[in-house]
Design an enzyme around this catalytic site. Structure first.
Site, PDB file in Angstrom:
ATOM      1  N   GLY A   1       0.830  -1.206   0.000  1.00 35.83           N
ATOM      2  CA  GLY A   1       0.000   0.000   0.000  1.00 35.83           C
ATOM      3  C   GLY A   1       0.862   1.252   0.000  1.00 35.83           C
TER       4      GLY A   1
ATOM      5  N   GLY B   1       1.565   2.920  -2.550  1.00 40.63           N
ATOM      6  CA  GLY B   1       1.176   3.819  -3.645  1.00 40.63           C
ATOM      7  C   GLY B   1       1.860   3.496  -4.954  1.00 40.63           C
ATOM      8  CB  SER B   2       2.798   0.332  -6.608  1.00 40.41           C
ATOM      9  OG  SER B   2       1.553  -0.310  -6.564  1.00 40.41           O
ATOM     10  CB  SER B   3      -1.662   2.943  -8.715  1.00 38.68           C
ATOM     11  OG  SER B   3      -2.057   1.685  -8.273  1.00 38.68           O
ATOM     12  CB  ALA B   4       0.488   7.426  -7.060  1.00 34.13           C
ATOM     13  CB  ALA B   5       5.252   5.137  -7.487  1.00 33.02           C
TER      14      ALA B   5
ATOM     15  CG  ASP C   1      -1.871   8.269  -4.374  1.00 30.19           C
ATOM     16  OD1 ASP C   1      -2.345   9.347  -4.810  1.00 30.19           O
ATOM     17  OD2 ASP C   1      -2.446   7.184  -4.540  1.00 30.19           O
TER      18      ASP C   1
HETATM   19  O1  PMV Z   1      -4.900   3.207   0.353  1.00 28.65           O
HETATM   20  P1  PMV Z   1      -3.968   4.323   0.187  1.00 28.65           P
HETATM   21  O2  PMV Z   1      -2.689   4.145   0.901  1.00 28.65           O
HETATM   22  O3  PMV Z   1      -3.795   4.714  -1.226  1.00 28.65           O
HETATM   23  O4  PMV Z   1      -4.590   5.564   0.965  1.00 28.65           O
HETATM   24  C1  PMV Z   1      -5.844   6.052   0.714  1.00 28.65           C
HETATM   25  C2  PMV Z   1      -6.048   7.337   1.445  1.00 28.65           C
HETATM   26  C3  PMV Z   1      -7.445   7.883   1.271  1.00 28.65           C
HETATM   27  O5  PMV Z   1      -7.490   9.155   1.935  1.00 28.65           O
HETATM   28  C4  PMV Z   1      -8.446   6.965   1.922  1.00 28.65           C
HETATM   29  C5  PMV Z   1      -7.825   8.075  -0.186  1.00 28.65           C
HETATM   30  C6  PMV Z   1      -7.151   9.225  -0.880  1.00 28.65           C
HETATM   31  O6  PMV Z   1      -6.996   9.152  -2.106  1.00 28.65           O
HETATM   32  O7  PMV Z   1      -6.774  10.205  -0.232  1.00 28.65           O
END
Ligand code: PMV
Length: 306
Positions: A91, A93-97, A138
């Site tokens: 978790g 944030g690999s999609s964003a990275a 992210d």
């Molecule tokens: O699941 P993650 O680590 O991508 O975190 C999500 C965080 C949220 O606030 C629930 C969603 C967001 O995009 O901000």
């Protein structure tokens, strides 16, 4: 072959998840687990993606499509390879990275000058087109790196200067589904609008306080705010038994504070702890069934490697 490699960091949410989706600020830090994207020109007219650690190549495909049309790139075929030590598992944030690194690699290969803000906007658009929900925190961490005070869509995107950030990170072993959990929170808000909005407002205030405490390296206060935030997240219904057990273990081990990080339901928890307590906390988290992951916060944002 003409090729470029770019890397982008993962992230950890420090304070303010979920509330950030509804306009409140959050605090996010980039972590030194980096995702690498190599793009080369082939001449075969095709776009080939090799992503051994991921089965989901939509973000790369969409990022290429977006970059090609935005910058009017004419290519003779591309080969894209992604390498990630962290994949989607923790978790981080690999999609964003991967989206940010793909766009930045494409821009670099075709000599496009793209500033950080434009890169953020494009990558956020790509993420939204696939995920439909998300604040973009992210994406901001992947682009800018460091530690950021952030509001949805980057309406506020302020790097904050910190000396240190003594985090212990524990992975639950459970993959959480962010989109699903964001939707569950939305359903709860439909049903109990005043109660949920009160939680979001309180979270926003706590984040503003947390920014000051972080800047002052006031760990006791940051820890306390993490504990408050965890209570709110529990009230939203996004914590889990495993997260709770690991968080309690860290607290019993002497952490200043501990909370889940991200959407909840699984993924990681974070604890804030002094160097004299870290070993005890590590063991306590492991005894609670978690896996401690060695990551350094405040990592550098997207960068061209070669
Ligand atoms: O699941 P993650 O680590 O991508 O975190 C999500 C965080 C949220 O606030 C629930 C969603 C967001 O995009 O901000």
């Amino acid at each position: 072959m003409n090729k470029v490699t770019v890397s982008a960091p993962g992230k950890l949410m420090l304070l303010g998840e979920h509330a950030v989706v509804y306009g409140q600020p959050c605090l996010v830090t980039a972590v030194d687990q980096r995702l690498f994207v190599e793009i080369g020109e082939t001449g075969d007219g095709k776009v080939t993606i090799k992503a051994p650690e991921s089965t989901d190549t939509r973000f790369v495909e969409e990022a290429i499509g977006c970059g090609v049309s935005t910058w009017k790139i004419k290519h003779q075929g591309l080969r894209i390879k992604t390498t990630s030590p962290f994949s989607g598992k923790y978790g981080f944030g690999s999609s964003a990275a991967v989206t940010v690194a793909t766009l930045a690699a494409l821009a670099s290969l075709f000599h496009q000058e793209v500033d950080k803000r434009s890169l953020f906007e494009l990558a956020y658009q790509v993420i939204l087109s696939i995920q439909t929900v998300g604040s973009g925190f992210d994406v901001a961490a992947a682009v800018y790196g460091g530690t950021l005070f952030f509001t949805k869509g980057g309406t506020t995107l302020a790097p904050i200067s910190i000396n240190d950030l003594p985090l212990v990170v524990g992975y639950t072993g459970v993959k959480s589904n962010t989109v699903e959990i964001v939707k569950q929170v939305a359903a709860k808000r439909e049903k109990y609008p005043e109660k949920v909005d009160r939680i979001f407002e309180a979270t926003g205030k706590l984040v503003i306080d947390g920014k000051k405490a972080l800047e002052a390296s006031d760990w006791e206060r940051v820890g306390k705010l993490m504990d408050f935030n965890q209570e709110y997240l529990r009230d939203l219904g996004v914590s889990s038994e495993k997260l709770e057990v690991m968080i309690s273990a860290a607290k019993t081990g002497g952490a200043w504070g501990a909370k889940l990080s991200g959407a909840g339901g699984g993924d990681c928890m974070i604890a804030l702890a002094g160097s004299d307590k870290r070993e005890v906390i590590r063991k306590a988290i492991e005894a609670a069934g978690g896996q401690v992951i060695d990551v350094r916060p405040n990592a550098e944002g997207v960068r061209v490697e070669t």
